[in-house]
Design a protein around this motif. Sequence first.
Motif, mmCIF file in Angstrom:
data_model
loop_
_atom_site.group_PDB
_atom_site.id
_atom_site.type_symbol
_atom_site.label_atom_id
_atom_site.label_comp_id
_atom_site.label_asym_id
_atom_site.label_seq_id
_atom_site.Cartn_x
_atom_site.Cartn_y
_atom_site.Cartn_z
ATOM 1 N N GLU A 233 -16.137 -0.144 12.977
ATOM 2 C CA GLU A 233 -14.702 -0.436 13.048
ATOM 3 C C GLU A 233 -14.326 -1.868 12.681
ATOM 4 O O GLU A 233 -13.323 -2.075 11.994
ATOM 5 C CB GLU A 233 -14.166 -0.074 14.440
ATOM 6 N N ARG A 237 -11.599 -2.464 9.731
ATOM 7 C CA ARG A 237 -10.341 -3.070 10.165
ATOM 8 C C ARG A 237 -9.810 -4.084 9.139
ATOM 9 O O ARG A 237 -8.599 -4.285 9.027
ATOM 10 C CB ARG A 237 -10.530 -3.738 11.528
ATOM 11 N N TYR A 241 -5.839 0.338 8.483
ATOM 12 C CA TYR A 241 -5.782 1.792 8.603
ATOM 13 C C TYR A 241 -4.873 2.169 9.768
ATOM 14 O O TYR A 241 -4.599 1.372 10.660
ATOM 15 C CB TYR A 241 -7.178 2.374 8.823
ATOM 16 N N LYS A 242 -4.415 3.433 9.732
ATOM 17 C CA LYS A 242 -3.621 3.966 10.839
ATOM 18 C C LYS A 242 -4.506 4.614 11.892
ATOM 19 O O LYS A 242 -4.296 4.464 13.085
ATOM 20 C CB LYS A 242 -2.622 5.003 10.317
ATOM 21 N N LYS A 243 -5.520 5.356 11.408
ATOM 22 C CA LYS A 243 -6.344 6.136 12.334
ATOM 23 C C LYS A 243 -7.721 6.370 11.726
ATOM 24 O O LYS A 243 -7.866 6.479 10.508
ATOM 25 C CB LYS A 243 -5.650 7.474 12.630
ATOM 26 N N TYR A 245 -11.209 8.916 12.214
ATOM 27 C CA TYR A 245 -11.772 10.114 12.843
ATOM 28 C C TYR A 245 -13.266 10.178 12.518
ATOM 29 O O TYR A 245 -13.654 10.056 11.346
ATOM 30 C CB TYR A 245 -11.065 11.375 12.329
ATOM 31 N N THR A 262 -7.341 7.256 7.782
ATOM 32 C CA THR A 262 -5.946 7.455 7.395
ATOM 33 C C THR A 262 -5.361 6.076 7.100
ATOM 34 O O THR A 262 -5.282 5.223 7.988
ATOM 35 C CB THR A 262 -5.144 8.127 8.527
ATOM 36 N N ASP A 264 -2.815 2.909 5.954
ATOM 37 C CA ASP A 264 -1.456 2.474 6.252
ATOM 38 C C ASP A 264 -0.756 1.979 4.988
ATOM 39 O O ASP A 264 0.233 1.286 5.039
ATOM 40 C CB ASP A 264 -1.469 1.367 7.313
ATOM 41 N N ASP A 298 -8.683 10.364 4.679
ATOM 42 C CA ASP A 298 -8.163 11.544 5.364
ATOM 43 C C ASP A 298 -6.745 11.802 4.851
ATOM 44 O O ASP A 298 -5.790 11.148 5.259
ATOM 45 C CB ASP A 298 -8.154 11.312 6.874
#
Length: 333
Positions: A233, A237, A241-243, A245, A262, A264, A298
């Motif tokens: 992560e 970062r 990103y939004k999310k 998985y 996902t 941004d 994603d």
Amino acid sequence: MHIGIKAQKREKSAMSVSLYGNLVFVVIELIMAIVTESQAVLLDAVYDGVEFCMLLPSIFLIPYLYRPSSEQHPFGYTQMESLFVVVKGITMVAVTIGLIFNNINLMLHGGHIVSFNTVAYFELFACFLGVSVTIYLTIKNKTMFSPLINMEMQGWKIDSCISLGMAVAFLLPIILNFSWFKPVIPYLDQIITITLSLIMLPTPIQTIITAFRDLLLFPPEEETIDEIKNLVEPIIRTYGYKKLYYDILRTGRKLWISVYITFDKDFVSLAKFKSIQSECIAALAEEYPDFYFELLPDIAFSGAEKEALVQKILEEQMPDEDDENNDDTAQDE
């Protein structure tokens, strides 16, 4: 990420040392069990005998574990290792439980006295040999992270501790030369055997549980998942990103890590995306010798986006339907 031929040879060499060490142990322990009639020594002999029988096929299994994945075998052959560990663990549990009941039966029939001095000195020798093999396997496994070697290493470590404990326990009749202790002496061998069996049981049971999780393609332990997230992560970062998985599996010694991101932002730099994936692989390689990692966008549609897409498809199809109707009308005229 794949491990080379040299690692395969090193693992096979380490397992061979464990195999020959087990063979020596089994022969000596069987002789001592017959001479001393000690159930505790018999426990060691049977336990090591089962390990020896399971070690033989495991050495032939090693080359398959290094074969790459393919369309026919998308996870390679690493699940064979998990299956093998399950069979070995179940065998160990069954043998240990059988010996517990056998010694309870002996105690109910009055127990028996063994040559405590002989057993104590033999167990000191067994402890020294076990420590030597454990140190050797620990050094070898530092660069391999082999579940097979790790399981053997844990087995030798347990054997060493148990042998030391048995040596001390069998010296008790000499140390505690008191009248109150004499009624316990006929049952001492059985008490030691049952106690050692109960100490041994949790290790193969835990091994079976872990291997079953791998066979059923369940995610690994929370500690492993958290460790992977902490490595990956901070690198992702920097991109934004939004999310995220995670899809993480383990088959034997190999980890399969897929991270779906996902974004941004609407536009993605493929060069930057590839660079981040390379950094993630480099960070994971410091902790895990054998793994597969992929970072994937994603692409998910919201409800409004799905409706807009369906409407667009319908609009594209409608002119074709109008043309067909016009053609039918022209033919009628």
